[in-house]
Design an enzyme around this catalytic site. Structure first.
Site, short mmCIF file in Angstrom:
data_model
loop_
_atom_site.label_atom_id
_atom_site.label_comp_id
_atom_site.label_asym_id
_atom_site.label_seq_id
_atom_site.Cartn_x
_atom_site.Cartn_y
_atom_site.Cartn_z
N ASP A 180 0.85 -1.20 0.00
CA ASP A 180 0.00 0.00 0.00
C ASP A 180 0.88 1.25 0.00
OD1 ASP A 180 -2.27 1.55 0.19
OD2 ASP A 180 -2.66 1.13 2.31
N SER A 263 -3.30 -9.51 2.50
CA SER A 263 -3.42 -9.87 3.93
C SER A 263 -2.27 -10.72 4.47
CB SER A 263 -4.74 -10.60 4.24
OG SER A 263 -5.82 -9.70 4.27
N1 AR6 Z 1 4.88 -5.59 -4.73
C1 AR6 Z 1 4.29 -6.76 -4.52
N2 AR6 Z 1 4.05 -7.28 -3.30
C2 AR6 Z 1 4.47 -6.56 -2.24
C3 AR6 Z 1 5.09 -5.29 -2.36
C4 AR6 Z 1 5.30 -4.80 -3.68
N3 AR6 Z 1 5.88 -3.62 -3.91
N4 AR6 Z 1 5.37 -4.84 -1.11
C5 AR6 Z 1 4.93 -5.78 -0.24
N5 AR6 Z 1 4.40 -6.81 -0.92
P1 AR6 Z 1 1.11 -6.00 3.13
P2 AR6 Z 1 -1.57 -6.76 4.10
C6 AR6 Z 1 3.75 -8.05 -0.43
O1 AR6 Z 1 1.68 -5.91 4.50
O2 AR6 Z 1 -1.03 -7.94 4.82
C7 AR6 Z 1 -0.42 -1.82 4.99
O3 AR6 Z 1 0.16 -1.00 5.99
C8 AR6 Z 1 4.11 -8.54 0.95
O4 AR6 Z 1 5.32 -9.29 0.91
O5 AR6 Z 1 1.50 -4.95 2.16
O6 AR6 Z 1 -2.80 -6.92 3.29
C9 AR6 Z 1 -1.81 -1.37 4.60
O7 AR6 Z 1 -1.98 0.03 4.68
C10 AR6 Z 1 2.91 -9.40 1.30
O8 AR6 Z 1 3.06 -10.71 0.75
O9 AR6 Z 1 -0.51 -6.03 3.13
C11 AR6 Z 1 -2.68 -2.09 5.59
O10 AR6 Z 1 -2.80 -1.39 6.80
C12 AR6 Z 1 1.78 -8.73 0.56
O11 AR6 Z 1 2.37 -7.81 -0.34
C13 AR6 Z 1 -1.94 -3.38 5.82
O12 AR6 Z 1 -0.58 -3.11 5.50
C14 AR6 Z 1 0.81 -8.02 1.48
O13 AR6 Z 1 1.50 -7.43 2.55
C15 AR6 Z 1 -2.43 -4.47 4.88
O14 AR6 Z 1 -1.83 -5.68 5.21
#
Ligand code: AR6
Length: 317
Positions: A180, A263
């Protein structure tokens, strides 16, 4: 060639039986089992269809449907296979357990094995038509063909030149950490201003914005659930986050879209469980809708790439 025989609902492959208690919704009407729907469709009279719907057990529903003192629709012999197809495709795409079990049957021949039926089943001696087994294998082919539209890649989702990327957002929709944060940073300030107009978004839902400074045309902001040990309907909410994103992608006419593993980061959803839900949500949507040509699952690490690829490649699980 491996064969799998099924009949009794309590057996290993009992979910393939029409008596198994996997509810289905067809044209906004809920049926307790595929047997209920099948038997009800023998009647043109909506009152009789409703009577079947209200019966508790599939066995009683079958007895009612087989009662030839009641008027059978005149074209039943012509439509019955398609009625069964409709019931079974609903059962497979609306029940993850059935979807997963069918998925993992690989190439096995599926046979409904019972002496009681020589049309839907094999008649006990193998000479029956096995039409239910044949329909299940047809639907498994649809799963396979939908799977050819799914790619699993490693990378940074913000860099993709694609119709739409999905963001793993939070309920505020105004940015945060993880993917995000990366999306908001790369898209620019205007994205935040635009998303603020939505005044938040419920868990399991999604909203769309343009891609601003990204190469992607659209960003679909999906809110996955925080994991609370499975006590807050998280599976369903994660499924909804994926399927609502697919619906939105279709609405903006995106042909190619990319998902992160929603998630599984800050929200702590167990990774393999999340991937199975992701696979079920995306593949069942693609089975029922033709408008999306390609779905890329974008993994951020080599480890995630391995884990997700394994889930989609049934031979390497
Ligand atoms: N490209 C692809 N995947 C990614 C990237 C990227 N640039 N960066 C991280 N991931 P998360 P959530 C992966 O924590 O669990 C945020 O603060 C990461 O390795 O981004 O849904 C939001 O604002 C993981 O596998 O999202 C919410 O508050 C996946 O993306 C909260 O985190 C999701 O990790 C959402 O949590």
């Amino acid at each position: 060639m491996k064969t799998i025989k099924f009949y009794k609902t309590g057996d290993k492959y009992g979910c393939f039986s029409n008596f198994s208690s996997h509810p289905i919704v067809i044209n906004n009407v809920e049926w307790k089992t595929s047997e209920h729907y099948f038997q009800a469709m023998k009647f043109l009279d909506p009152k009789l269809q409703n009577r079947v719907r209200e019966i508790n057990s599939p066995m009683e529903a079958a007895k009612f449907g087989r009662d030839r003192a009641l008027p059978l629709r005149p074209d039943w012999e012509q439509v019955k296979d398609d009625v069964m197809r409709t019931a079974i495709i609903a059962k497979v795409t609306q029940n993850q357990e059935v979807f997963d079990i069918l998925f993992y049957t690989d190439d096995a021949i599926l046979i409904e094995h019972t002496i009681n039926d020589a049309y839907w089943a094999d008649g006990g001696d193998g000479r029956g038509k096995n039409m239910l087994g044949i329909i299940l294998m047809e639907i498994r082919d649809k799963i396979k063909s939908a799977l050819t539209k799914v790619g699993v890649i490693k990378g940074d989702i913000t860099t993709l030149r694609i119709d739409a990327i999905v963001n793993a957002a939070n309920k505020s929709l105004t940015g945060g950490g993880g993917v995000d944060g990366a999306i908001h940073k790369a898209a620019g300030q205007e994205l935040k201003m635009y998303c603020a107009k939505y005044k938040g978004c419920k868990t399991g839902e999604a909203r769309v914005s343009s891609g601003y400074n990204l190469s992607a045309k659209y960003i679909i902001h999906a809110v996955g659930p925080v994991w609370y040990e499975g006590e807050k309907n998280e599976d369903r909410k994660l499924y909804m986050a994926y399927s609502n994103s697919m619906v939105l992608a279709q609405e903006v006419k995106a042909k190619e879209i990319a998902f992160p593993n929603i998630s599984t980061g800050a929200f702590r959803f167990p990774f393999d469980r999340a991937t199975a839900i992701q696979r079920y949500a995306i593949v069942s949507f693609l089975m029922l809708n033709d408008n999306i040509d390609k779905v890329q699952i974008v993994c951020f690490s080599e480890k995630d790439l391995q884990r997700v690829s394994t889930k989609y490649n049934k031979n390497n699980r």
